[in-house]
Design a protein around this motif. Structure first.
Motif, PDB file in Angstrom:
ATOM      1  N   LYS A 334       0.825  -1.210   0.000  1.00  8.22           N
ATOM      2  CA  LYS A 334       0.000   0.000   0.000  1.00  8.22           C
ATOM      3  C   LYS A 334       0.856   1.257   0.000  1.00  8.22           C
ATOM      4  O   LYS A 334       0.459   2.281  -0.543  1.00  8.22           O
ATOM      5  CB  LYS A 334      -0.903   0.022   1.253  1.00  8.22           C
ATOM      6  N   THR A 335       2.028   1.155   0.619  1.00  7.83           N
ATOM      7  CA  THR A 335       2.833   2.359   0.803  1.00  7.83           C
ATOM      8  C   THR A 335       3.170   3.038  -0.526  1.00  7.83           C
ATOM      9  O   THR A 335       3.021   4.249  -0.669  1.00  7.83           O
ATOM     10  CB  THR A 335       4.136   2.004   1.549  1.00  7.83           C
ATOM     11  N   HIS A 365       7.843   5.124   7.341  1.00 10.10           N
ATOM     12  CA  HIS A 365       7.299   5.744   6.124  1.00 10.10           C
ATOM     13  C   HIS A 365       8.168   6.915   5.689  1.00 10.10           C
ATOM     14  O   HIS A 365       8.409   7.129   4.504  1.00 10.10           O
ATOM     15  CB  HIS A 365       5.880   6.261   6.372  1.00 10.10           C
ATOM     16  N   ASP A 429      -2.910   6.298   7.468  1.00 12.48           N
ATOM     17  CA  ASP A 429      -2.539   4.890   7.453  1.00 12.48           C
ATOM     18  C   ASP A 429      -3.120   4.204   8.680  1.00 12.48           C
ATOM     19  O   ASP A 429      -3.191   4.793   9.744  1.00 12.48           O
ATOM     20  CB  ASP A 429      -1.010   4.767   7.457  1.00 12.48           C
ATOM     21  N   GLU A 430      -3.522   2.953   8.515  1.00 10.75           N
ATOM     22  CA  GLU A 430      -4.026   2.163   9.635  1.00 10.75           C
ATOM     23  C   GLU A 430      -5.183   2.866  10.311  1.00 10.75           C
ATOM     24  O   GLU A 430      -5.191   3.109  11.507  1.00 10.75           O
ATOM     25  CB  GLU A 430      -2.917   1.888  10.654  1.00 10.75           C
TER      26      GLU A 430
HETATM   27 MG    MG Z   1       1.754  -0.272   5.609  1.00 15.33          MG
END
Ligand code: MG
Ligand code: ADP
Length: 733
Positions: A334-335, A365, A429-430
């Motif tokens: 996904k990054t 990240h 994210d998350e």
């Molecule tokens: Mg990730």
């Protein structure tokens, strides 16, 4: 006339004290009370005679109290009551039943419900252990029995000779209290003169219980009228299938469940439409942007990555703001998708904010972003709570003046002093670690236009939950792992065989790979006996088991700097074995680590284990996950372990987790914004949820032609007055 939103304390027989008790069950209004459905029903139409009872079955019996009393055994006091019908007798036992003394007067009529078994006490025969009971009639005391009022007789006729609703008690308010109160409330409502199957739009509205679901939808779904549904769900007719009742499958239940889901989805759809109607940024996807995108990509994207990239680029090119959820299992890549989206925004002269739930993740990240995005000429900065004040000020300045194009950070990004020159894209994210409100707070950091929002989650969210929790988002899924992954092989091993496991870890390390060993707790707790803890085991493993290797320790009580330092050393290969708690659960990426040992695996949640396992299997080497168990394995724990062995499909695991834990627990916290449903059950009622969703969507986007404007207005109005309070669907327009 009584209205549905009348507060309960204004109802007959309910004072402020009772109202307070009801509030603990979420019952504030008359409508809440009507929605307080029985959690089960008792068939007292033809209650079994004691003679007919058979060991092993659940049964309800109505009998007369003969004797009762408390007797003490060596282990505990047991309360015994014998009920009889003519000559037959049934013994009932309650462990530690001291509180029952004086409850059962000889001659009283009681309804008993419970499991029938062979008696293990005395002379055999049958007994019920801890049955549920209800005293239907106190014994008549000769001479001073007060004459029964009509009302009394009316209520007593409700307790026997029919299917009786059983409600969960609330404080002192028992099932019988609810039965009478709800019955009275229903009797005071005008009973709708509708035929049972709706679809008859010409019917006049029936007071407070008028139907707010448009007739065409009711017709299509075969829904019975609302008033009817309330009556039947509380007071089923004798002919109703008992099994359907217990499983909430009667037309009455289905109607109420659909209604709840329909209005929930209607709210979400309206929210979605509102977001669409706001003006956002139409990013240009020019040749220049395309070139930049290619330059940034470090590898060939998978088909799935290409597909979601296209979804995202299409959204970003639109004038309306993007609201997209990107789901992809751990390690699905996904990054890079997020960085590509960032590139689109930055090439268009906008800034990007990316929020991660932990410092470790934000830092990771940030490091990847610098590696991938800085060579392309973008300036990326990191903002976390632990930065020194001066450094932080400098970064804030860069963002405000537009000198930095991208900021990656923790929730520190949400602080008011974080300002942007031109924020165009928010990446979260998350997501489930953040509340919906936090997402909105970031979005507001551009006061002129709505920035695009991309929400990413590695916890695959079962579709049913995605529909409710993120019903206002469009969803893209990465359902394919990058090439070159070999599936992780998973085994369950008792910790009596720890020696073999450590030997295996040693071999792995000597082969040049690294390993994780995960513990459920940081430190041993005096109360919690026998749970191995990270700090202690780190010591033991380091000194006794692997004296020749380099071990590292990582847990949540370390400072952010210490954690970062440890991750850096592990990533750099200085540390062979990382002993950790679940802080490594989310997103940590060390491709050279190929073994994960989880101790006390019976203690971990399913999604959690899946997340942990996702840390390995990222490199070329074959990876192994060892689930070590040391302790009692409950049924549920066994199911979790079996599931881990059976599959590595995140969605399947998430569904199972949801099934085992229920939606409330699924995300660990309630702050995730899970609506609490009153009658619907997301697992049981998935099919209805899908239908409710599509009907709600049809109504909002106008594709349901048979619905009149007036009906639509009524439905939306109803949603605003009745459901907003419940679901907090703010800003529904
Ligand atoms: Mg990730
Ligand atoms: P996620 O965030 O979804 O858990 P990541 O984005 O961290 O996954 O990706 C996991 C690993 O796979 C990273 O090391 C990443 O560089 C690598 N990766 C991602 N996409 C690809 C691809 N298409 N080809 C090869 N490697 C990839």
């Amino acid at each position: 006339m009584t209205e549905l939103h009348t507060e309960v304390q204004f109802l007959k027989g309910i004072g402020p004290r009772v109202a307070e008790t009801l509030a603990t069950k979420g019952i504030h209004t008359l409508e809440d009370l009507l929605y307080y459905l029985p959690f089960r029903y008792e068939d007292r139409i033809n209650p079994r005679t004691i003679e007919q009872l058979q060991a092993g079955e659940m049964a309800s019996v109505i009998a007369e109290v003969r004797t009762s009393g408390l007797f003490k055994t060596r282990n505990m006091p047991i309360f015994e009551m014998t009920a009889g019908q003519g000559r037959s007798k049934l013994k009932c036992l309650w462990f530690r039943g001291g509180y029952l003394e004086g409850k059962f007067k000889p001659g009283a009529l009681v309804a008993l419900y419970g499991k029938v078994e062979f008696s293990s006490f005395g002379r055999g025969g049958l007994q019920m252990l801890q049955p549920q009971f209800e005293i239907l009639h106190e014994p008549d005391v000769e001479g001073d029995a007060p004459p029964e009022s009509e009302e009394q007789k009316h209520f007593e006729s409700l307790e026997i000779g029919r299917i009786v609703p059983i409600y969960e008690a609330a404080g002192k308010l028992n099932a019988r209290w609810f039965r009478r109160t709800i019955r009275t409330a229903l009797e005071q409502m005008p009973r709708e003169v509708a035929s049972t199957v709706a679809g008859n739009a010409s019917l006049p509205a029936a007071g407070a219980l008028a139907d707010a679901i448009p007739a065409a939808i009711r017709g299509r779904m075969g829904l019975i009228a609302r008033a009817e549904a309330f009556w039947h769900a509380h007071w089923p007719d004798a002919g109703e299938s008992f099994a359907d009742l217990q499983a909430a499958r009667t037309p009455a239940h289905q109607r109420l469940i659909f209604e709840e889901l329909f209005f929930l989805e209607l709210g979400l759809e309206l929210k979605r439409r509102n977001a669409r109607m706001q003006s956002g940024i139409g990013f240009a996807i020019s040749d220049q942007v395309r070139t930049a995108l290619k330059r940034v990509l470090p590898f060939h994207p998978t088909q799935a990555q290409k597909r979601v990239l296209k979804d995202i680029a299409d959204d970003m090119a639109q004038n309306s703001p993007m609201r997209r959820l990107l789901q992809g299992d751990v390690g699905s890549g996904k990054t890079i998708v997020a960085f590509e989206a960032a590139t689109v925004a930055m090439e268009n002269g906008y800034q990007v904010a990316m929020m991660a739930p932990t410092e470790i993740l934000a830092t990771q990240h940030y490091l990847s972003a610098r590696r991938i995005l800085e060579p392309a000429g973008y300036r990326v900065v990191l903002l976390t709570g632990s930065l020194e004040a001066e450094h932080k000020r400098a970064i804030l300045g860069h963002l405000e003046r537009g000198h930095a194009q991208m900021v990656i950070g923790t929730h520190a990004l949400l602080q008011d002093k974080v300002e942007f020159e031109r924020l165009g894209l928010v990446i979260v994210d998350e997501q489930h670690r953040f509340g919906v409100m936090q997402r909105m707070k970031l979005m507001r950091k551009n006061s002129e236009v709505q920035p695009d929002v991309l929400v990413m989650t590695a916890t695959p969210i079962p579709r049913t939950l995605a529909l409710t929790l993120y019903g206002d988002l469009d969803v893209s899924v990465i359902d394919e792992l990058p090439p070159g992954r070999t599936p992780v092989s998973t085994k369950v091993v008792s910790d009596e065989r720890a020696g073999e496991v450590w030997e295996f870890v040693r071999k792995t390390v000597s082969g040049g790979q690294q390993a994780y060993v995960v513990y459920p707790v940081i430190e041993e707790n005096e109360k919690d006996t026998g749970l191995k803890a990270a700090i202690k085991m780190y010591d033991e493993l380091r000194k006794k088991v692997f004296p020749e290797l380099k071990l590292g320790l990582l847990h949540g009580r370390m400072s952010a700097d210490e954690k970062d330092e440890m991750m850096r050393r592990f990533k750099g290969g200085e540390v062979h074995i990382l002993v950790a708690t679940t802080v490594i659960e989310v997103g940590v990426d060390v491709a050279n680590a190929s073994v994960m040992v989880i101790e006390h695996a019976e203690r971990f949640g399913l999604s959690q284990m899946h997340q942990l396992r996702g840390r390995i299997g990222r490199g070329k080497a074959k990876s192994y996950c060892v689930l070590m168990t040391g302790g009692k394995i409950s049924d549920e724990a066994q199911q979790r372990l079996d599931t881990m062995i059976r599959t590595s499909d995140g969605f399947e695991i998430a569904e199972k987790d949801l099934e085992l834990r229920g939606p409330g627990e699924f995300f660990g916290t309630k702050q995730a914004g899970m609506p609490s449903l009153r009658v619907a059950n997301l697992i049981r009622d998935r099919k209805l949820l899908e239908l409710a969703k599509s009907e709600a969507r049809g109504l909002v986007d106008g594709s349901t032609k048979e619905v009149t404007q007036e009906e639509k207005r009524i439905a939306v109005q109803y949603l605003k007055t009745h459901w907003n309070r419940r679901y907090g669907l703010v800003e529904v327009g």
